[in-house]
Scaffold this motif. Structure first.
Motif, PDB file in Angstrom:
ATOM      1  N   GLU A 198       0.823  -1.213   0.000  1.00 27.68           N
ATOM      2  CA  GLU A 198       0.000   0.000   0.000  1.00 27.68           C
ATOM      3  C   GLU A 198       0.855   1.261   0.000  1.00 27.68           C
ATOM      4  O   GLU A 198       0.630   2.188  -0.805  1.00 27.68           O
ATOM      5  CB  GLU A 198      -0.938  -0.003   1.216  1.00 27.68           C
ATOM      6  N   GLU A 201       2.785   1.516  -3.320  1.00 28.33           N
ATOM      7  CA  GLU A 201       1.901   1.915  -4.426  1.00 28.33           C
ATOM      8  C   GLU A 201       1.609   3.410  -4.367  1.00 28.33           C
ATOM      9  O   GLU A 201       1.576   4.086  -5.409  1.00 28.33           O
ATOM     10  CB  GLU A 201       0.605   1.111  -4.373  1.00 28.33           C
ATOM     11  N   ALA A 202       1.415   3.948  -3.160  1.00 29.92           N
ATOM     12  CA  ALA A 202       1.161   5.384  -3.018  1.00 29.92           C
ATOM     13  C   ALA A 202       2.372   6.198  -3.459  1.00 29.92           C
ATOM     14  O   ALA A 202       2.235   7.226  -4.145  1.00 29.92           O
ATOM     15  CB  ALA A 202       0.809   5.706  -1.568  1.00 29.92           C
ATOM     16  N   GLU A 203       3.565   5.720  -3.095  1.00 29.85           N
ATOM     17  CA  GLU A 203       4.783   6.434  -3.492  1.00 29.85           C
ATOM     18  C   GLU A 203       4.989   6.349  -5.003  1.00 29.85           C
ATOM     19  O   GLU A 203       5.402   7.332  -5.640  1.00 29.85           O
ATOM     20  CB  GLU A 203       5.989   5.855  -2.757  1.00 29.85           C
ATOM     21  N   ALA A 211      -2.170   6.532 -10.776  1.00 30.67           N
ATOM     22  CA  ALA A 211      -2.448   5.480  -9.802  1.00 30.67           C
ATOM     23  C   ALA A 211      -2.562   4.108 -10.475  1.00 30.67           C
ATOM     24  O   ALA A 211      -2.148   3.093  -9.916  1.00 30.67           O
ATOM     25  CB  ALA A 211      -3.726   5.790  -9.031  1.00 30.67           C
TER      26      ALA A 211
END
Length: 434
Positions: A198, A201-203, A211
């Motif tokens: 998580e 993936e955000a980074e 996204a």
């Protein structure tokens, strides 16, 4: 009265007491023997290099970790942060004196200004092996085999070697028009085990600006299954079969042919942050201490020498992080308690017999017994305290009146053997268990 200086070491650095250094030396001797058995030869390079030599192929993250300064002559220099980049300079500088393929090992200290943590220090020892001058999958597999063999030699048999191919990942990035951001993406994917999917993936979404693309990178990097299943998955996402995935198949066939396939895992999350890697990359974990991180890593770097010469010489190598390996052995209770290399101590009963003690010691050493003479005729309790601290297993007594009546004492069981000749003492020490 002079002000005393407080004895202390820099953060991230440490002294090594005898027990720790004996343990480390024993591991190094075994690892070195394995390296030599595969035909690797030793070299050495300076601890200090010109900064442009070390940092020409790096980004800001590497530069933050390098100990860099100007010397008294105003030269911009730095302490080496690994042994691979200096080796590339070495090959470029001495290429006409070398033969290829050239197989070297180099065991030496390196320095990185990163945050100290368990098994990770700012000054540490690396045990490198490299093969330069060969592009073959056989060279890749030989490095993997040496890693496995060397770790087994020091008792680390319950291991997992995770491998990947950076070239396959690069094809995947090209497919998504992300090669210009590859270095940042590689370093981010390298954090998967540490941060989780998580957070990574955000980074990645912040890096790529998309996204959906970030989710696709994570899907590529977290594929699980058998070697063949994982390879098929990343091959499809990268655009289909190519030389890079065929290389993985060839290496996997070698693993199966040698009966070692169970040691290896195809893991697309292994990227190795340093950007000089171009092909196969790998990291090694102790199965009983996975939180410790990789104890041995490396990969193929076919373009590294191209930084220093027009001719590009392919290379592949690995490095065992001996300090992290020692931390893992310590956590798993695998370390020994030796604090000396001695087999026996000749106790000093009378200083007038010093010459006799030294003669006896010389006779024992001539037959391969490691022995020392206690130098002072102190109380036996004090002499025992020293031998106990050194964990010396045997004690030898030579009476002043009857020097031929030697006594050998097992200092752990307290069992004594009287009236022994030199040969008797040698035989009992060699056969004794301690």
């Amino acid at each position: 009265m002079a002000v005393l200086i407080q004895p202390k070491v820099l953060k991230g650095f440490r002294d090594a007491l005898p027990a720790a250094e004996i343990e480390r030396s024993a591991l190094l001797e075994k690892i070195t023997a394995v390296y030599r058995s595969f035909g690797f030869v030793p070299i050495d390079t300076p601890a200090l290099e010109y900064s442009d030599i070390l940092l020409r192929k790096s980004d800001g993250e590497t530069e933050k970790q390098v100990f860099r300064f100007s010397d008294n002559g105003g030269r911009d220099i730095a302490l080496r942060f690994d042994l691979t980049v200096p080796f590339a300079r070495f090959v470029a500088e001495h290429r006409h004196e070398l033969y290829f393929p050239f197989k070297r090992y180099h065991i030496a200290k390196v320095w990185r200004g990163e945050k100290p943590q368990a098994g990770r220090y700012r000054e540490f020892l690396q045990c490198d092996i490299d093969i330069v001058g060969s592009e073959s999958a056989a060279a890749d597999f030989e490095i993997l085999t040496v890693m496995r063999t060397a770790l087994a030699a020091v008792g680390a048999t319950d291991i997992s070697i995770h491998i990947n191919n950076r070239a396959t990942f690069n094809r995947f990035l090209e497919k998504h028009a992300l090669r210009d951001k590859s270095e940042h993406i590689l370093r981010t994917v390298d954090k998967l085990q540490k941060l989780g999917t998580e957070a990574v993936e955000a980074e990645l979404a912040a890096v790529t600006g998309d996204a959906r693309t970030a989710a696709e990178i994570v899907r590529y990097s977290t594929a699980q299954g058998s070697f063949d299943e994982t390879l098929a998955h990343i091959e499809q996402l990268a655009g289909g079969p190519a030389a890079d995935t065929e290389r993985l198949r060839v290496i996997h066939a070698m693993m199966e042919a040698t009966g070692t396939a169970s040691t290896y895992t195809l893991d697309p999350s292994i990227t190795r942050g340093l950007d000089y890697y171009t092909g196969i990359v790998y990291e090694t974990f102790l199965n009983a201490a996975p939180s410790l991180g990789s104890v041995c890593s490396g990969g193929r770097y076919d373009n590294l020498t191209g930084l220093y010469m027009n001719e590009k010489i392919p290379g592949v190598g690995a490095s065992i992080g001996i300090d992290r390996l020692l931390a893992g052995r310590d956590a798993l209770g695998m370390t020994s308690d030796r604090t000396s290399y001695l087999d026996a101590e000749i106790f000093c009963l009378n200083t007038d017999d010093a010459s006799l003690y030294e003669k006896t010691a010389a006779q024992l050493r001539a037959q391969g017994i490691a022995v020392e003479v206690f130098p002072d005729a102190k109380k036996m309790q004090q002499q025992y305290a020293v031998t106990d601290a050194k964990k010396i297993p045997w004690g030898i007594f030579i009476p002043h009146e009857t020097p031929e009546n030697r006594t050998l004492k097992n200092l752990r069981t307290r069992e004594q053997f009287d009236g022994l000749s030199i040969d008797d003492i040698v035989q009992k020490i060699r056969l004794g268990t301690y």
